[in-house]
Scaffold this active site. Structure first.
Site, short mmCIF file in Angstrom:
data_model
loop_
_atom_site.label_atom_id
_atom_site.label_comp_id
_atom_site.label_asym_id
_atom_site.label_seq_id
_atom_site.Cartn_x
_atom_site.Cartn_y
_atom_site.Cartn_z
N GLY A 93 4.39 -4.52 10.65
CA GLY A 93 5.59 -5.34 10.60
C GLY A 93 5.46 -6.57 9.73
N GLY A 94 4.28 -6.72 9.09
CA GLY A 94 4.12 -7.85 8.18
C GLY A 94 5.19 -7.83 7.09
N GLY A 95 5.62 -6.62 6.75
CA GLY A 95 6.67 -6.48 5.73
C GLY A 95 8.06 -6.41 6.33
N GLU A 143 9.81 1.88 10.87
CA GLU A 143 8.47 2.48 10.75
C GLU A 143 8.06 3.15 12.05
OE1 GLU A 143 6.50 -0.46 7.38
OE2 GLU A 143 6.34 -1.01 9.47
N THR A 146 0.85 -1.20 0.00
CA THR A 146 0.00 0.00 0.00
C THR A 146 0.88 1.25 0.00
OG1 THR A 146 -1.42 -1.32 1.45
CG2 THR A 146 -2.12 0.93 1.02
N LYS A 194 -8.41 -4.74 6.51
CA LYS A 194 -7.46 -4.62 7.64
C LYS A 194 -8.15 -4.16 8.93
CE LYS A 194 -3.72 -5.24 4.95
NZ LYS A 194 -2.87 -4.18 4.48
N GLY A 214 1.30 1.87 5.66
CA GLY A 214 0.27 0.84 5.67
C GLY A 214 0.16 0.21 7.05
#
Ligand code: 5RP
Length: 262
Positions: free
Chosen positions: A103-105, A111, A36, A129, A90
């Protein structure tokens, strides 16, 4: 990217497109990480190239830094920029109070630091989400590689006294080896199912030696821009208590949709 965008991609795009309009000339902007946030960076790049928008971007990962440079955004480190007007990022989940799981990425540490150094944090997300309680998405925590298995055991033991439903922690993998963050750390994903008290959990987890940071963002996000697959966007401002709706048109022949690599 070839073929038609999926409804989720359209939702992500319209959220990012709407949030890009919040960026004004002269701003220092934290640029999030993920699919995103990548749309946002592309939208801002287009505004820089075609409308002469003048901004400084502070990326939250090497991936975002590369993309920002590629699309023409001037990039600075956080230490050079010092303080930011706005961060747009995102999220993996957000609740009604705009608490987040991120933190999925794998970029939660940068961040969180970047969002903490910003006047405002805006989250861009597709409607899927939104959750009543955080925790269905595994909570990422960044841990240093030294003794990570001991840290994992300490985390699992700590979770016994926490208001959560699940208590297992798994090491995030990247192929056959552990996933390595931009800071050279590992990620443990905590399978909690439901988090009863995100604020308490965030504080307690960060007390465990070996844990660098957790992916709970509590009281950090001011505004969420929610995208829908049909082009609708909803802007919720937690401070003002307002909800605005809007509609974004997208034309898939647009340059923005060509040669996408993220
Ligand atoms: C990266 C993140 C991302 O913001 C989060 O994983 C959402 O990603 P996407 O926009 O691809 O769904 O926290 O660390």
């Amino acid at each position: 990217m070839s073929g038609e965008l999926s409804p989720i991609d359209k939702a992500k795009f319209v959220a990012a497109r709407r949030a890009a309009d919040m960026v004004e000339d002269g701003m220092r902007v934290g640029l999030g990480t993920g699919s995103t946030a990548a749309w946002l960076v592309r939208c801002l790049g287009e505004m820089v190239r075609e409308d002469g928008l003048k901004i400084i971007g502070v990326p939250t990962s090497t991936r975002t830094a590369e993309l920002a440079r590629e699309v023409g955004i001037a990039v600075m480190s956080l230490d050079e920029a010092k303080w930011l007007d706005l961060t747009i990022d995102g999220a993996d989940e957000f609740d009604g109070e705009l608490n987040l799981i991120k933190g999925g990425g794998g970029a939660l540490l940068q961040e969180k630091i970047v969002a903490s150094a910003s006047d405002q944090m805006v989250v861009i997300a597709d409607k899927a989400k939104e959750v009543e309680s955080l925790g269905a998405f595994p909570l990422p925590i960044e841990v240093i590689p030294f003794g990570w298995q001991t840290t994992q055991s300490l985390v699992e033991e700590t979770l016994i006294s926490m208001d959560v439903l699940g208590r297992t922690a798994t090491l995030r993998m990247d192929g056959s080896g552990p996933y390595i963050t931009d800071e050279g750390n590992h990620i443990l994903d905590l399978h909690l199912t439901r988090i009863g008290n995100p604020r308490q959990l965030a504080l307690v987890i960060n007390q465990i030696p070996g844990v660098v940071e957790n992916g709970l963002f509590v009281d950090m996000c001011d505004t969420v821009v929610i995208g829908y697959g049909d082009g609708k966007v909803e802007v919720r401002d937690i401070n003002e208590g307002t909800i605005e709706t809007d509609r974004i048109d997208f034309v898939e022949s647009d340059n923005l949709f060509k040669d996408l690599s993220d």
